[in-house]
Design an enzyme around this catalytic site. Structure first.
Site, short mmCIF file in Angstrom:
data_model
loop_
_atom_site.label_atom_id
_atom_site.label_comp_id
_atom_site.label_asym_id
_atom_site.label_seq_id
_atom_site.Cartn_x
_atom_site.Cartn_y
_atom_site.Cartn_z
N LYS A 218 0.92 -1.20 0.02
CA LYS A 218 0.06 -0.01 -0.16
C LYS A 218 0.93 1.34 0.15
O LYS A 218 1.31 1.66 1.02
CB LYS A 218 -0.87 0.00 1.23
CG LYS A 218 -2.18 0.67 1.13
CD LYS A 218 -2.22 2.09 0.93
CE LYS A 218 -2.49 3.08 1.82
NZ LYS A 218 -1.97 4.27 1.70
N GLU A 292 8.94 0.73 11.01
CA GLU A 292 10.18 1.84 11.00
C GLU A 292 9.43 3.29 10.95
O GLU A 292 8.75 3.39 9.91
CB GLU A 292 10.86 1.57 9.59
CG GLU A 292 12.18 2.14 9.53
CD GLU A 292 12.31 3.58 9.09
OE1 GLU A 292 12.30 4.47 9.79
OE2 GLU A 292 12.53 3.62 7.74
N GLU A 423 9.36 15.37 16.00
CA GLU A 423 9.86 15.52 14.48
C GLU A 423 9.04 16.22 13.44
O GLU A 423 7.86 16.25 13.28
CB GLU A 423 9.51 13.72 14.08
CG GLU A 423 10.18 13.54 12.87
CD GLU A 423 9.85 12.17 12.20
OE1 GLU A 423 8.45 11.61 12.33
OE2 GLU A 423 10.87 11.62 11.59
#
Ligand code: NAD
Ligand code: MN
Length: 514
Positions: A218, A292, A423
């Site tokens: 995907k 990840e 982040e």
């Protein structure tokens, strides 16, 4: 133009429009501190070799299939804000079809094939990718906004290299696990992000196929086009139908995939938030999972480092790919005595960064991947400006259309600043100082993440000592953002678990039997 299946194609109109933008920029000389067009004329990559369909369907069981949902979304070129194509949205039934097709292919074909034959298919995919590299590079740049020189020199060659590398492992798994016997898992659901679209597809598919699994992939909703072009490569390579299925859609499609009970393995790369939700959802089932996720990786620059080289590495670490890199060196820890001159050198070097049309071969910093990401980065910059510290941003004229952000950094930061913790996934660097190696280690480790780090010093012993105390999956010394399919990549703490690349990258796709 007509494609093989009779669909209308659009030629890509963006090149001319952007070239005229650039010409306008060069005629506005004097409006900004630095006008790039003064010293380099636009050098636009041609888009001739890419033909983009007006509409893309799902790739299930070896062929393009209209979605059960009958719904489509637009993939945008973030450098212009214009739509490139309509792309299918897979609903629950479509996901079911894709998983079923992967299961059939696994049971009937792929698991029965000799490892050497599996390897041959993967080699073929790698070779075709190499042959069509330019087409892929241009499409990657159009769909995702990254500079053509990166798509051309980094993304596509590394994607091909990854297939080559794992093709080599397919018939050598017994050497990876000496004295043990291994078996494939079955059907893998793989969800990838938008920052390295084709490369992430390669990182997922190549080891899975080499280990004998079949896949449902995907891609991200802002960058589906190179994965869809990859489906053509898979057909050209005559990969048996159903071994790889590619289903497009939004996060909802992704969640249908992870909720599907027929999968043996899920691999996810993306935000920590979604990664955590997936892990929670799978906990009762024990489906094998690798994640990840994000990062807030630190450079540590000691006073004995080769300073110009370190400046170059820091620039590359955070401004490469607009900072859309999970292992971006988004924090910079400078030894106090060199902080001031280092920051001056950083500013001076930034003056030469070219921000603009990603199709221009001279562009260093292209478009932010989407409007949503552009807004997220801007709001984080705003938060950073309200907190203690100083802000510097390159003063350069940005293209009028599309989503662009000039590279910037915050100085005088501490670990309590938001931008030292959150982040950003954009061209925003947070700079702080340290006095001793021990302080540098504490500061570098003071984050929820642990993906990567960069150490800059002339002293090997210092590098080794500091590296051994950092909680980071990848540590570069006197360089940054260097990738090789033979080297494992992955995180500590909330950066995720499981490794991609190298011998270790086989492990998430195998079961060691005894
Ligand atoms: P995201 O995690 O929402 O998207 C990544 C992929 O997951 C996409 O394919 C998306 O469709 C899919 N997805 C979304 N929700 C899902 C769900 N509930 N279940 C299954 N799949 C789902 O990331 P984003 O919203 O595109 O980006 C947000 C932030 O995530 C960025 O600002 C950045 O900080 C971070 N990010 C990190 C990486 C990385 O490589 N580690 C990549 C992309 C984004
Ligand atoms: Mn797009």
């Amino acid at each position: 133009m007509l494609t093989k299946n009779g669909e209308e194609q659009r030629s890509v109109q963006t090149t001319e429009a952007l070239a005229s933008d650039q010409r306008k920029q060069s005629s506005n000389k004097g409006q900004c501190s630095l006008d790039f067009a003064q010293d380099y004329a636009p050098a636009l990559e041609s888009t001739q070799m890419v033909s983009i369909n007006s509409r893309y369907d799902l790739f299930i069981n070896g062929k393009q299939q209209a979605p059960h949902s009958k719904s489509y979304f637009q993939s945008i070129n973030p450098a212009t804000g214009e739509s490139l194509a309509e792309v299918a949205i897979a609903d629950e039934q479509d996901v079911q079809l894709a998983v079923q097709s992967a299961r059939n292919a696994y049971d009937k074909v792929w698991s029965k094939l000799s490892p050497a034959k599996r390897g041959r298919y993967i080699y073929r995919i790698a070779r075709i990718l190499q042959e069509r590299a330019k087409e892929f590079a241009v499409l990657e740049t159009l769909d995702g906004g990254k500079p053509i020189k990166e798509a051309r020199d980094v993304d596509i060659p590394l994607a091909a290299a990854h297939f080559f590398y794992y093709a080599g492992w397919a018939d050598k798994l017994e050497y990876a696990y000496p004295g043990k016997s291994v078996r494939s898992l079955g059907v893998c659901g793989q969800i990838i992000p938008w920052n390295f679209p084709l490369l992430m597809a390669a990182w997922k598919l190549a080891p899975a196929l080499a280990c004998g699994n079949t896949c449902v992939l995907k891609p991200a909703e802002t960058t589906p086009l190179t994965a869809l072009l990859l489906s053509e490569v898979l057909q050209e390579a005559e990969l048996p139908p159903g071994v790889v299925n590619i289903i497009t859609g939004t996060g909802e499609t992704g969640s249908h995939l992870v909720e599907h009970k027929g999968l043996d393995k899920i691999a996810f790369t993306g935000s920590t938030e979604v990664g955590k939700a997936i892990a929670r959802g799978l906990a009762p089932r024990g489906t094998k999972l690798s994640l990840e996720l994000g990062g807030k990786s630190a450079h540590i620059v000691f006073k004995d480092a080769a300073i110009d080289q370190a400046v170059e590495g820091v620039i590359n670490g955070i401004y490469f790919n607009q900072g859309h890199v999970c292992c971006a060196g988004s924090r910079l820890l400078l030894e106090e005595s060199i902080a001031e001159p280092f920051i001056e050198k950083l500013k001076a070097r930034m003056q030469n960064l070219r921000v603009g049309n990603p199709l221009d071969k001279n562009t260093d910093i292209g478009a932010i991947n989407s409007k949503a990401q552009w807004e997220r980065i801007q709001s984080l910059i705003k938060i950073g400006k309200q907190e203690p510290g100083n802000f510097f941003q390159l003063d350069t004229k940005l293209p009028e259309k599309g989503y662009f952000i000039a590279p910037c950094f915050f100085t005088d930061q501490s670990s309590s600043n938001s931008l030292s913790q959150v982040e950003v996934f954009g061209p925003v660097l947070s700079i702080m100082t340290f006095r001793t190696p021990a302080e540098a280690v504490v500061k570098a480790n003071n984050t929820q993440y642990g993906l990567a780090a960069g150490i800059w010093s002339e002293k090997g012993s210092k590098i080794k000592d500091v590296a051994s105390r950092l909680n980071a999956g990848v540590i570069w010394a006197n360089t940054y953002n260097k990738f090789d399919p033979g080297a494992p990549f992955g995180g500590f703490k909330e950066s995720g678990y499981g490794r991609e690349g190298g011998l270790q990258g086989l492990h998430p796709y195998l079961e060691v039997v005894h």
